[in-house]
Design a protein around this motif. Structure first.
Motif, short mmCIF file in Angstrom:
data_model
loop_
_atom_site.label_atom_id
_atom_site.label_comp_id
_atom_site.label_asym_id
_atom_site.label_seq_id
_atom_site.Cartn_x
_atom_site.Cartn_y
_atom_site.Cartn_z
N LEU A 123 -132.88 21.17 37.97
CA LEU A 123 -132.41 21.34 39.23
C LEU A 123 -131.72 22.34 40.10
O LEU A 123 -131.46 24.16 39.68
N ALA A 124 -132.04 22.10 40.93
CA ALA A 124 -131.70 22.56 42.54
C ALA A 124 -130.66 23.35 42.01
O ALA A 124 -129.92 22.59 42.67
N PRO A 125 -131.27 24.71 42.01
CA PRO A 125 -129.46 25.55 41.91
C PRO A 125 -128.39 25.51 44.20
O PRO A 125 -129.20 25.36 44.55
N GLU A 126 -127.45 25.95 43.98
CA GLU A 126 -126.54 25.91 45.17
C GLU A 126 -127.33 27.86 45.76
O GLU A 126 -127.12 28.68 45.28
N ALA A 127 -127.28 27.58 46.75
CA ALA A 127 -127.32 29.01 48.09
C ALA A 127 -126.42 29.44 47.90
O ALA A 127 -125.96 29.29 47.45
N MET A 132 -136.86 34.29 29.53
CA MET A 132 -135.70 33.00 30.43
C MET A 132 -135.96 31.43 30.03
O MET A 132 -137.49 31.70 30.03
N THR A 133 -135.29 30.47 30.31
CA THR A 133 -135.48 29.54 30.10
C THR A 133 -135.79 29.41 32.46
O THR A 133 -135.88 29.57 33.08
N ARG A 134 -136.85 27.75 32.59
CA ARG A 134 -137.25 27.56 33.87
C ARG A 134 -136.28 27.85 34.93
O ARG A 134 -136.73 27.88 35.57
N GLN A 135 -134.93 26.56 34.22
CA GLN A 135 -133.70 26.93 34.97
C GLN A 135 -133.39 27.91 35.62
O GLN A 135 -132.40 28.55 36.81
N ILE A 136 -132.40 28.86 33.99
CA ILE A 136 -132.32 30.16 34.26
C ILE A 136 -133.34 31.21 35.43
O ILE A 136 -132.60 32.20 36.00
N ALA A 137 -134.89 30.81 35.85
CA ALA A 137 -135.40 31.84 36.66
C ALA A 137 -135.00 30.83 37.81
O ALA A 137 -135.03 31.63 38.84
N TRP A 138 -134.73 29.88 37.59
CA TRP A 138 -134.60 29.15 39.32
C TRP A 138 -133.15 29.69 39.34
O TRP A 138 -132.99 30.12 40.82
#
Length: 337
Positions: free
Chosen positions: A206-210, A234-240
């Motif tokens: 999920l693309a996080p908000e800026a 970390m997971t990829r999502q946490i990295a994102w």
């Protein structure tokens, strides 16, 4: 029963497989019952001591000159651990020390189970930093003598005991489950990291908000960041999410917009002519050859810049072009805690 063994390595230089000391603590039902500390000589192919690493832990080449070789110490480590789950702060680093040192001396990985307190800390606490002293303090343990291997292993014990008490659990497996983290495992030819079990691959990210309050002077601010390979911390999502919090833009694929490519579970020594790379990395090299400025960094470097520390890029010759990789001599060697 809260039974486990905690471990911490210090390394001689930026190569992950250059152990020069190890600290071990054995715990039974939450109580320390035994401990060990050894100095050692790293593998011959990774035996140099860098000034940066020496400045952290104070161990010099002269201090280990008469110490046993690391491969003589490894059987003692395995005997001490026995059937315990090993716990480390950033297990990707400490278990990686064993993996890469074994590779340097050309013998098989031992069979181990392990749990990462950095990953647990990211799941349990909202902290300004997830380095060992911060997570230890959050768990109710005051760490001291940081970067002494035995002291750091003792801090890991404090983290596990504090988190287990807060979660009301009696085993490290139950603690991992309570925070959505898996126990990793390693054996000959097989490695599965101790990572968050929530979330999935890049196809479900999920693309996080800026983050409007991100520091405009931050290293990742305004940069497009792509990840390739398995992340150990970390997971990829946490990295994102971390990239977005730092003011950057995470994306799934290397494109003409990409500024940074983070190489998960990657040994910088493998960045050489003729090596095999992921599709994202090959695409980065192709874009570099056309003049695009893309920085390659290890996961260790990525964790470092999240903490607000700068890196000095170096350029490594690869396949006829020069590929920038964040300097491993200082920055990538011990950012993990």
């Amino acid at each position: 029963m809260l039974d486990f063994s905690a471990i911490d390595f210090e390394t001689a230089n930026s190569y992950r497989g250059s152990p020069c000391s190890v600290g071990l603590v054995k715990v039974r039902d939450g109580v320390v019952v035994d401990s060990r500390y050894w100095l050692m000589r790293p593998p011959e192919s990774a035996s140099g001591f860098s000034p940066f690493n020496v400045s952290l832990h104070g161990i010099t080449e002269e201090m280990v000159a008469t110490s046993p070789h690391w491969k003589e110490v490894l059987p003692k480590i395995l005997e001490f651990v026995g059937d315990d789950t090993i716990v480390a702060h950033n297990s990707g680093f400490d278990i990686g020390v064993i993996r890469y040192a074994c590779a340097a001396d050309n013998f098989e990985w031992p069979e181990l189970r392990f749990l990462c307190t950095m990953v647990l800390g990211r799941r349990a606490y909202a902290l300004p930093s997830y380095r060992l002293p911060f997570v230890a303090e959050a768990a109710g343990f005051v760490a001291s003598n940081h970067h002494h291997a035995l002291a750091d292993a003792e801090a890991v014990v404090g983290i596990i005991n504090g988190m287990a008490s807060a979660a009301g659990v009696r085993t490290v497996g139950d603690l991992a489950t309570a925070h959505g983290v898996c126990v990793g495992r390693m054996q000959s030819g097989v490695y599965k990291g101790s990572v968050c079990t929530l979330g999935g691959g890049s196809g479900r990210l999920l693309a996080p908000e800026a983050h409007l309050d991100a520091d405009p002077d931050g290293y990742l601010y305004g940069r497009v960041v792509v990840f390739t390979g398995a992340l150990m911390s970390m997971t990829r999502q946490i990295a994102w999410d971390a990239v977005a919090k730092a003011g950057g833009s995470p994306e799934a694929n290397t494109t003409k917009r990409t500024n940074v490519l983070v190489l998960g579970d990657f040994n910088p020594a493998n960045l050489r002519p003729g090596a095999t790379y992921s599709g994202k990395t090959r695409r980065a090299f192709d874009l570099q050859a056309k003049g695009q400025d893309i920085e390659l960094m290890t996961e260790a470097d990525f964790l470092r810049v999240l903490e607000g520390d700068d890196l000095i890029p170096v350029r490594v010759e690869t396949r006829g072009s020069k590929a920038p990789l964040s300097a491993p001599t200082a920055e990538s060697s011990r950012c993990r805690s």
